[in-house]
Design a protein around this motif. Structure first.
Motif, PDB file in Angstrom:
ATOM      1  N   TRP A  50       0.849  -1.191   0.000  1.00 13.05           N
ATOM      2  CA  TRP A  50       0.000   0.000   0.000  1.00 13.05           C
ATOM      3  C   TRP A  50       0.885   1.242   0.000  1.00 13.05           C
ATOM      4  CZ3 TRP A  50       0.243   3.384   4.166  1.00 13.05           C
ATOM      5  CH2 TRP A  50       0.931   2.923   5.281  1.00 13.05           C
ATOM      6  N   TRP A  51       0.274   2.398  -0.225  1.00 12.55           N
ATOM      7  CA  TRP A  51       1.009   3.656  -0.313  1.00 12.55           C
ATOM      8  C   TRP A  51       0.200   4.798   0.291  1.00 12.55           C
ATOM      9  CZ3 TRP A  51      -0.433   0.835  -4.717  1.00 12.55           C
ATOM     10  CH2 TRP A  51      -1.622   1.252  -5.318  1.00 12.55           C
ATOM     11  N   VAL A  52       0.903   5.892   0.574  1.00  9.20           N
ATOM     12  CA  VAL A  52       0.251   7.101   1.058  1.00  9.20           C
ATOM     13  C   VAL A  52      -0.130   7.975  -0.139  1.00  9.20           C
ATOM     14  CG1 VAL A  52       0.452   9.167   2.510  1.00  9.20           C
ATOM     15  CG2 VAL A  52       1.496   7.007   3.260  1.00  9.20           C
ATOM     16  N   HIS A  53       0.866   8.394  -0.923  1.00 10.25           N
ATOM     17  CA  HIS A  53       0.633   9.198  -2.131  1.00 10.25           C
ATOM     18  C   HIS A  53       1.450   8.609  -3.267  1.00 10.25           C
ATOM     19  CE1 HIS A  53      -1.533  12.337  -0.026  1.00 10.25           C
ATOM     20  NE2 HIS A  53      -0.563  12.390   0.871  1.00 10.25           N
ATOM     21  N   LEU A  54       1.074   8.967  -4.491  1.00 11.42           N
ATOM     22  CA  LEU A  54       1.754   8.438  -5.669  1.00 11.42           C
ATOM     23  C   LEU A  54       2.508   9.523  -6.425  1.00 11.42           C
ATOM     24  CD1 LEU A  54      -1.075   6.077  -6.945  1.00 11.42           C
ATOM     25  CD2 LEU A  54       1.035   5.424  -5.764  1.00 11.42           C
TER      26      LEU A  54
ATOM     27  N   VAL B 281       5.096   4.710 -12.093  1.00 14.94           N
ATOM     28  CA  VAL B 281       4.373   5.228 -10.943  1.00 14.94           C
ATOM     29  C   VAL B 281       4.918   4.532  -9.697  1.00 14.94           C
ATOM     30  CG1 VAL B 281       2.134   5.461  -9.797  1.00 14.94           C
ATOM     31  CG2 VAL B 281       2.305   5.774 -12.274  1.00 14.94           C
ATOM     32  N   GLY B 282       5.372   5.342  -8.734  1.00 17.24           N
ATOM     33  CA  GLY B 282       5.902   4.842  -7.472  1.00 17.24           C
ATOM     34  C   GLY B 282       5.277   5.592  -6.320  1.00 17.24           C
ATOM     35  N   CYS B 283       5.483   5.082  -5.115  1.00 22.16           N
ATOM     36  CA  CYS B 283       4.909   5.719  -3.930  1.00 22.16           C
ATOM     37  C   CYS B 283       5.867   6.758  -3.346  1.00 22.16           C
ATOM     38  CB  CYS B 283       4.534   4.671  -2.895  1.00 22.16           C
ATOM     39  SG  CYS B 283       5.859   3.564  -2.390  1.00 22.16           S
ATOM     40  N   CYS B 284       5.294   7.694  -2.602  1.00 22.68           N
ATOM     41  CA  CYS B 284       6.040   8.814  -2.027  1.00 22.68           C
ATOM     42  C   CYS B 284       6.922   8.392  -0.859  1.00 22.68           C
ATOM     43  CB  CYS B 284       5.075   9.895  -1.575  1.00 22.68           C
ATOM     44  SG  CYS B 284       4.123   9.460  -0.101  1.00 22.68           S
ATOM     45  N   ASP B 285       7.733   9.314  -0.391  1.00 20.95           N
ATOM     46  CA  ASP B 285       8.648   9.028   0.710  1.00 20.95           C
ATOM     47  C   ASP B 285       7.956   8.870   2.060  1.00 20.95           C
ATOM     48  OD1 ASP B 285      10.810   8.893  -0.948  1.00 20.95           O
ATOM     49  OD2 ASP B 285      11.637  10.844  -0.398  1.00 20.95           O
TER      50      ASP B 285
ATOM     51  N   HIS C  64      -4.007   9.119 -10.366  1.00 27.80           N
ATOM     52  CA  HIS C  64      -4.707   7.861 -10.119  1.00 27.80           C
ATOM     53  C   HIS C  64      -6.202   8.153 -10.140  1.00 27.80           C
ATOM     54  CE1 HIS C  64      -5.840   8.851  -5.946  1.00 27.80           C
ATOM     55  NE2 HIS C  64      -4.592   9.283  -5.763  1.00 27.80           N
ATOM     56  N   PRO C  65      -7.043   7.126 -10.256  1.00 29.63           N
ATOM     57  CA  PRO C  65      -8.489   7.372 -10.298  1.00 29.63           C
ATOM     58  C   PRO C  65      -8.978   8.117  -9.053  1.00 29.63           C
ATOM     59  CG  PRO C  65      -7.988   5.092 -10.883  1.00 29.63           C
ATOM     60  CD  PRO C  65      -6.705   5.704 -10.388  1.00 29.63           C
ATOM     61  N   ASP C  66      -9.899   9.041  -9.258  1.00 29.45           N
ATOM     62  CA  ASP C  66     -10.476   9.810  -8.151  1.00 29.45           C
ATOM     63  C   ASP C  66     -11.112   8.894  -7.103  1.00 29.45           C
ATOM     64  OD1 ASP C  66      -9.764  12.267  -9.213  1.00 29.45           O
ATOM     65  OD2 ASP C  66     -11.694  12.587 -10.186  1.00 29.45           O
TER      66      ASP C  66
END
Length: 117
Positions: free
Chosen positions: A29-33, A42-46, A95-97
């Motif tokens: 899972w991720w917080v922001h992309l 596309v990768g996830c944020c720090d 990403h999709p809304d």
């Protein structure tokens, strides 16, 4: 690339998908992309456990990423550690809304706030 397009940005490259490539492969899972402005990865944020956008920069040397969050269009240059302005990239812009933040739906642990960086 035109003379006005910053180095490391290829506007016509589409994003790799609606979520973090590495997190999706590992059912994470991720917080922001974040989206690589050069190849579309596309990768996830720090703040995310995997920090895959930064890992992508470190592995490839692709310096510029753009937020892949709805309503955000800012760019970040990892190499120079500065924000910059860039052109509109190929659609989709985020990403999709319907995808929640953090996301994706069904994979975010209940204690996610204890796991962010």
């Amino acid at each position: 690339m035109t003379a006005t397009t910053p180095e490391g940005i290829v506007p016509e490259v589409a994003p790799s998908g609606p979520g973090c490539v590495e997190c999706d492969a590992a059912e994470g899972w991720w917080v922001h992309l974040r989206r690589c402005a050069q190849c579309g990865h596309v990768g996830c944020c720090d703040s995310s456990p995997g920090q895959h956008a930064t890992a992508h920069f470190e592995a490839t040397g692709h310096p510029v990423m753009q937020s892949y969050e709805p309503g955000e269009d800012w760019f970040w240059d990892f190499g120079r550690q500065v924000g910059l302005t860039g052109p509109r990239l190929a659609d989709p812009q985020s990403h999709p809304d319907t995808q929640p933040v953090p996301g994706p739906a069904g994979r975010v642990p209940s204690d996610w706030q204890d796991q962010v960086h």
